[in-house]
Scaffold this active site. Structure first.
Site, PDB file in Angstrom:
ATOM      1  N   SER A  11       0.870  -1.181   0.000  1.00  0.00           N
ATOM      2  CA  SER A  11       0.000   0.000   0.000  1.00  0.00           C
ATOM      3  C   SER A  11       0.898   1.220   0.000  1.00  0.00           C
ATOM      4  CB  SER A  11      -0.864   0.018   1.262  1.00  0.00           C
ATOM      5  OG  SER A  11      -1.359   1.331   1.442  1.00  0.00           O
TER       6      SER A  11
ATOM      7  N   PHE B  44      -7.267   4.104   7.901  1.00  0.00           N
ATOM      8  CA  PHE B  44      -5.914   4.381   8.388  1.00  0.00           C
ATOM      9  C   PHE B  44      -5.019   3.159   8.254  1.00  0.00           C
ATOM     10  CE2 PHE B  44      -8.867   7.179  10.453  1.00  0.00           C
ATOM     11  CZ  PHE B  44      -8.240   8.416  10.365  1.00  0.00           C
TER      12      PHE B  44
ATOM     13  N   ASP C  19      -6.612  -6.869   3.183  1.00  0.00           N
ATOM     14  CA  ASP C  19      -6.020  -5.537   3.379  1.00  0.00           C
ATOM     15  C   ASP C  19      -6.230  -5.068   4.809  1.00  0.00           C
ATOM     16  OD1 ASP C  19      -5.144  -2.917   3.130  1.00  0.00           O
ATOM     17  OD2 ASP C  19      -6.808  -2.257   1.852  1.00  0.00           O
ATOM     18  N   GLY C  20      -5.108  -4.827   5.493  1.00  0.00           N
ATOM     19  CA  GLY C  20      -5.158  -4.259   6.836  1.00  0.00           C
ATOM     20  C   GLY C  20      -4.444  -5.126   7.851  1.00  0.00           C
TER      21      GLY C  20
HETATM   22  C1  DX5 Z   1      -6.777   1.033   5.240  1.00  0.00           C
HETATM   23  C2  DX5 Z   1      -6.183   0.892   3.856  1.00  0.00           C
HETATM   24  C3  DX5 Z   1      -5.045  -0.041   3.801  1.00  0.00           C
HETATM   25  C4  DX5 Z   1      -3.848   0.404   4.599  1.00  0.00           C
HETATM   26  C5  DX5 Z   1      -3.055  -0.812   4.972  1.00  0.00           C
HETATM   27  O1  DX5 Z   1      -7.930   1.744   5.147  1.00  0.00           O
HETATM   28  O2  DX5 Z   1      -7.158   0.399   2.962  1.00  0.00           O
HETATM   29  O3  DX5 Z   1      -4.678  -0.356   2.469  1.00  0.00           O
HETATM   30  O4  DX5 Z   1      -3.029   1.306   3.885  1.00  0.00           O
HETATM   31  O5  DX5 Z   1      -2.081  -0.452   5.885  1.00  0.00           O
HETATM   32  P1  DX5 Z   1      -1.519  -1.467   6.960  1.00  0.00           P
HETATM   33  O6  DX5 Z   1      -0.885  -2.601   6.219  1.00  0.00           O
HETATM   34  O7  DX5 Z   1      -0.563  -0.630   7.726  1.00  0.00           O
HETATM   35  O8  DX5 Z   1      -2.691  -1.935   7.789  1.00  0.00           O
HETATM   36 ZN    ZN Z   2      -6.483  -0.331   1.000  1.00  0.00          ZN
END
Ligand code: DX5
Ligand code: ZN
Length: 208
Positions: free
Chosen positions: A8, A140, A168-169
């Site tokens: 990301s 976030f 994702d996340g």
């Molecule tokens: C959250 C985003 C993610 C985020 C992932 O709303 O959709 O793509 O950037 O970040 P990490 O891997 O730090 O959880």
């Molecule tokens: Zn995302």
């Protein structure tokens, strides 16, 4: 299914975005571009004009955390998106919007928030190239992985053996294992890779 790593770029250094992306490219199957509207989620990130400035051969996977996303699909397609993800919770006419993504020449993906059941997308599932199972509440980077969402991944993999399933996340070496075991094959990872002293090593550690 082939495992794909999608860093990301939410945490990228936007002042030197293209140079930073050159560093990430060797271990990136996609760049996951988080687009936040300050409405569907409590954060604002970047829009299509910034995406248009990205100069990379790595395909851009645009995750639109935007209410009524139909308004912006064409903009992101023209800005160079390879795939476009819209949220099931944010779209008024999901199948029309999915069709719009395909008509714009992009791969179509729908995302589910942690509390949204798979039922919500049952009608459009056969149209999709990919489903995104959110493993944090969107908005976030740097949040903790929610393991309960793995049940949705398992159900999807069981019923759609050839579908790309993205997660994702909160993905790190440990949660990546759980996600892969459940059937996910596209791993988005933000802070774990970008905040690492050795991003290439961090990305490689996501592969079993
Ligand atoms: C959250 C985003 C993610 C985020 C992932 O709303 O959709 O793509 O950037 O970040 P990490 O891997 O730090 O959880
Ligand atoms: Zn995302």
């Amino acid at each position: 299914m082939e495992l794909k790593i999608a860093p990301s770029i939410l945490g990228v250094d936007y002042g030197r975005m293209n140079e930073h992306l050159v560093e990430l490219a060797p271990f990136s199957d996609y760049f996951h571009v988080d687009v936040m509207d300050g409405n569907f989620v409590d954060n604002i990130s970047i829009g299509a004009p910034v995406v248009e400035r990205i100069k990379s051969d790595v395909p851009l996977d645009c995750h639109l955390m935007i209410n009524n996303p139909h308004r912006y699909i064409k903009d992101f397609a023209e800005a160079g998106a390879y795939s476009i993800t819209i949220h099931a919770e944010a779209s008024l006419h999901l199948s029309d919007d999915v069709q719009k993504i395909k008509d714009a020449g992009c791969k179509a993906c729908v995302a589910l928030n942690p509390d949204t059941p798979v039922d919500k997308i049952s009608k459009v599932l056969p149209m999709l190239d990919m489903v995104l199972v959110m493993s944090v509440h969107p908005g976030f980077g740097g949040q903790a992985f929610i393991p309960e969402v793995l049940e949705k991944v398992k159900w999807l993999r069981e019923h759609y053996p050839n579908l790309d399933i993205q997660i994702d996340g909160g993905i790190n070496e440990e949660t990546a294992r759980l996600a892969i075991e459940a059937g996910a094959n596209v791993l988005v990872s933000g802070s774990y890779i970008l905040k690492s002293d050795d991003p290439a090593k961090a990305a490689a550690s996501l592969r079993p």
